[in-house]
Design an enzyme around this catalytic site. Structure first.
Site, mmCIF file in Angstrom:
data_model
loop_
_atom_site.group_PDB
_atom_site.id
_atom_site.type_symbol
_atom_site.label_atom_id
_atom_site.label_comp_id
_atom_site.label_asym_id
_atom_site.label_seq_id
_atom_site.Cartn_x
_atom_site.Cartn_y
_atom_site.Cartn_z
ATOM 1 N N ARG A 1 0.812 -1.233 0.000
ATOM 2 C CA ARG A 1 0.000 0.000 0.000
ATOM 3 C C ARG A 1 0.841 1.276 0.000
ATOM 4 O O ARG A 1 0.425 2.300 0.539
ATOM 5 C CB ARG A 1 -0.965 0.046 1.187
ATOM 6 C CG ARG A 1 -2.041 -0.990 1.163
ATOM 7 C CD ARG A 1 -2.964 -0.890 -0.049
ATOM 8 N NE ARG A 1 -3.892 -1.997 0.024
ATOM 9 C CZ ARG A 1 -3.607 -3.223 -0.434
ATOM 10 N NH1 ARG A 1 -2.455 -3.468 -1.049
ATOM 11 N NH2 ARG A 1 -4.496 -4.189 -0.322
ATOM 12 N N SER B 1 -10.959 0.931 2.943
ATOM 13 C CA SER B 1 -10.318 0.576 4.220
ATOM 14 C C SER B 1 -9.625 1.798 4.799
ATOM 15 O O SER B 1 -8.820 2.430 4.113
ATOM 16 C CB SER B 1 -9.271 -0.517 4.004
ATOM 17 O OG SER B 1 -9.876 -1.640 3.439
ATOM 18 N N GLU C 1 -4.676 4.405 5.859
ATOM 19 C CA GLU C 1 -4.391 4.215 4.435
ATOM 20 C C GLU C 1 -4.583 5.503 3.629
ATOM 21 O O GLU C 1 -3.825 5.778 2.711
ATOM 22 C CB GLU C 1 -5.313 3.105 3.906
ATOM 23 C CG GLU C 1 -4.757 2.389 2.694
ATOM 24 C CD GLU C 1 -5.658 1.249 2.260
ATOM 25 O OE1 GLU C 1 -5.618 0.198 2.905
ATOM 26 O OE2 GLU C 1 -6.395 1.418 1.279
HETATM 27 C C1 LIG Z 1 -15.297 2.045 -1.642
HETATM 28 C C2 LIG Z 1 -13.782 2.097 -1.768
HETATM 29 C C3 LIG Z 1 -13.081 0.895 -1.962
HETATM 30 C C4 LIG Z 1 -11.679 0.920 -2.088
HETATM 31 N N1 LIG Z 1 -11.018 -0.268 -2.270
HETATM 32 C C5 LIG Z 1 -9.674 -0.281 -2.377
HETATM 33 C C6 LIG Z 1 -8.976 -1.525 -2.547
HETATM 34 O O1 LIG Z 1 -9.571 -2.600 -2.624
HETATM 35 N N2 LIG Z 1 -7.625 -1.491 -2.625
HETATM 36 C C7 LIG Z 1 -6.924 -0.322 -2.568
HETATM 37 O O2 LIG Z 1 -5.688 -0.378 -2.656
HETATM 38 N N3 LIG Z 1 -7.554 0.867 -2.440
HETATM 39 C C8 LIG Z 1 -8.909 0.914 -2.338
HETATM 40 N N4 LIG Z 1 -9.560 2.112 -2.165
HETATM 41 C C9 LIG Z 1 -8.795 3.360 -2.081
HETATM 42 C C10 LIG Z 1 -8.705 4.150 -3.425
HETATM 43 O O3 LIG Z 1 -9.777 3.850 -4.258
HETATM 44 C C11 LIG Z 1 -7.411 3.880 -4.172
HETATM 45 O O4 LIG Z 1 -6.293 4.206 -3.375
HETATM 46 C C12 LIG Z 1 -7.317 4.674 -5.479
HETATM 47 O O5 LIG Z 1 -6.240 4.205 -6.248
HETATM 48 C C13 LIG Z 1 -7.149 6.181 -5.270
HETATM 49 O O6 LIG Z 1 -7.170 6.787 -6.558
HETATM 50 P P1 LIG Z 1 -7.757 8.237 -6.777
HETATM 51 O O7 LIG Z 1 -7.600 8.562 -8.202
HETATM 52 O O8 LIG Z 1 -9.123 8.332 -6.236
HETATM 53 O O9 LIG Z 1 -6.729 9.105 -5.911
HETATM 54 P P2 LIG Z 1 -7.038 10.327 -4.934
HETATM 55 O O10 LIG Z 1 -7.858 9.852 -3.796
HETATM 56 O O11 LIG Z 1 -7.510 11.503 -5.691
HETATM 57 O O12 LIG Z 1 -5.563 10.623 -4.396
HETATM 58 C C14 LIG Z 1 -4.895 9.691 -3.571
HETATM 59 C C15 LIG Z 1 -3.398 10.016 -3.590
HETATM 60 O O13 LIG Z 1 -2.896 9.813 -4.908
HETATM 61 C C16 LIG Z 1 -2.342 11.019 -5.408
HETATM 62 N N5 LIG Z 1 -2.656 11.083 -6.848
HETATM 63 C C17 LIG Z 1 -3.835 10.816 -7.458
HETATM 64 N N6 LIG Z 1 -3.699 10.962 -8.783
HETATM 65 C C18 LIG Z 1 -2.399 11.322 -9.000
HETATM 66 C C19 LIG Z 1 -1.645 11.638 -10.154
HETATM 67 N N7 LIG Z 1 -2.170 11.610 -11.390
HETATM 68 N N8 LIG Z 1 -0.336 11.977 -9.989
HETATM 69 C C20 LIG Z 1 0.228 12.018 -8.756
HETATM 70 N N9 LIG Z 1 -0.431 11.737 -7.632
HETATM 71 C C21 LIG Z 1 -1.744 11.395 -7.762
HETATM 72 C C22 LIG Z 1 -2.979 12.144 -4.608
HETATM 73 O O14 LIG Z 1 -2.147 13.285 -4.587
HETATM 74 C C23 LIG Z 1 -3.101 11.482 -3.258
HETATM 75 O O15 LIG Z 1 -1.853 11.544 -2.606
HETATM 76 C C24 LIG Z 1 -10.971 2.140 -2.037
HETATM 77 C C25 LIG Z 1 -11.692 3.341 -1.852
HETATM 78 C C26 LIG Z 1 -13.078 3.317 -1.722
HETATM 79 C C27 LIG Z 1 -13.822 4.601 -1.548
#
Ligand SMILES: Cc1cc2nc3c(=O)[nH]c(=O)nc-3n(C[C@H](O)[C@H](O)[C@H](O)COP(=O)(O)OP(=O)(O)OC[C@H]3O[C@@H](n4cnc5c(N)ncnc54)[C@H](O)[C@@H]3O)c2cc1C
Length: 360
Positions: A172, A250, A343
């Protein structure tokens, strides 16, 4: 949306005072002082050089807790889209823009019979968010499928490329979440996938699903469907009609503890990491500490389907979320002597002592 302030060189409008809560799945927090969305690498570079202010990169907002005071800087959302594929020897390289929906990429790969991402079905957010915390679920981690990551370096002000080995992937996390947090704007990611490859069926829930449904050798599409079904039953697929999905998924990582700590706690469900360390499910520790699924605490609570998800039950503030998370962390520490680590990424909290405690 906020007011249109001015245009960066790339003609990307930069807005002012834009509420961030609606751009996140948890739905808490204040506004961005400035906000812009870039749909190409040149746009990222132009916006990044426009303001002498801290930059926060926003993807799909599914792993964020935004402070009630918001973010006093520029929030740069990466909207670079597009998915494509090319043969490379026996593999297929799938490239995707950082702003593309992650699940659309998994769907695209599975539809072509490509193995490597099927267990990561249904994770919300963007492609660019996946390398940041090395997303993982049901027996796969994205690190094992990533070939390279292309990013804009906000310090050197140039486009750079990382091989998977350069990304510092671990459970993670990655260099993008740790040592180089906030430095690189990920623009696109290339995945190396196996055409016609066998799907990964190693995780207990997935194995049980196929045992129950009588399928001896499922293909990647069957595994995707199984994972989506399992995730829905746990409130882990975003669904506007399911209040349990107003979360970051999580909230805590599964702690890895010394064997001696585990032996003191045992019997507990666990996974042996090596001779000296053991991974224990955070969900088990939380429930054993008195926080059951469905636990309510004013405007926040725990998902009725999964004790690891802190949910916004309507009208919650970031402070409500941090308070409940801290209470859970403190209780687990008092009962088991185990440190839970969060996380999600905390945005705009500065050196807030409650958030420092949570991160510590
Ligand atoms: C219902 C639910 C279920 C989930 N299940 C899982 C799971 O099974 N496994 C898991 O690992 N995660 C899970 N997650 C967490 C999340 O979905 C992941 O971590 C996802 O990859 C975050 O992506 P995002 O684009 O939404 O990032 P954001 O939430 O917008 O950002 C998260 C981080 O990534 C950085 N970031 C985002 N895009 C970029 C970019 N283009 N360049 C540089 N930095 C960037 C941001 O600055 C921040 O630090 C879950 C979340 C929810 C709400």
């Amino acid at each position: 949306m906020g007011t249109d302030l001015f245009e960066a060189e790339s003609s990307v409008p930069i807005l002012q005072n834009v509420p961030l809560a609606p751009m996140t799945t948890l739905g808490v927090g204040g506004a961005a002082r400035w906000f812009a969305r870039a749909t190409c690498v040149e746009g990222v570079a132009a916006i990044a050089s426009e303001r002498n202010a801290p930059v926060f990169v926003l993807g799909g907002g599914s792993n964020l807790v935004v402070a009630d005071a918001g973010f006093d800087g520029l929030v740069l959302q990466v909207g670079i889209d597009g998915i494509g594929a090319a043969r490379n020897g026996g593999d297929v390289m799938v490239s995707a823009g950082a702003g593309a929906s992650w699940d659309a990429v998994v769907d695209y790969a599975v539809a072509q019979g490509l193995a490597g991402l099927e267990c990561l079905s249904g994770i919300p957010g963007s492609v660019g968010g996946t390398p940041v915390q090395n997303v993982g679920a049901y027996g796969q981690e994205v690190a094992n499928a990533i070939d390279s990551v292309r990013a804009y370096d906000l310090v050197a002000r140039e486009v750079v490329s990382f091989s998977a080995a350069d990304c510092g992937f671990a459970y993670r996390t990655s260099r993008f979440k740790q040592d180089d947090a906030g430095r690189f704007v990920i623009c696109d990611v290339v995945f190396r996938l196996r055409p016609g490859g066998a799907p990964t069926v190693t995780y207990r829930d997935v194995i049980e699903f196929f045992t129950t449904h009588g399928s001896a050798s499922p293909d990647v599409a069957a595994v995707r469907n199984a994972v989506l079904t399992i995730r829905r039953s746990k409130g882990m697929v975003i669904d506007a009609a399911d209040p349990d999905t107003h979360s970051v998924g999580s909230f805590f990582m599964n702690p890895v503890v010394d064997r001696s700590v585990f032996e003191w706690i045992a019997p507990a469900p666990h996974y042996l990491m090596d001779n000296d360390t053991v991974k224990i499910p955070a969900a088990w520790l939380i429930e054993q500490s008195g926080f059951q699924r469905g636990h309510g605490d004013g405007a926040v609570g725990l998902s009725s389907k999964h004790p690891l998800a802190i949910v916004n039950r309507g009208g919650a503030t970031a402070r409500d979320v941090v308070r409940l998370a801290s209470r859970i962390k403190r209780t687990v520490m008092e009962k088991f002597g185990v440190t839970l680590r969060p996380e999600p990424v905390f945005v705009g909290f500065g050196d807030d002592p409650d958030v420092s405690y949570l991160r510590g």
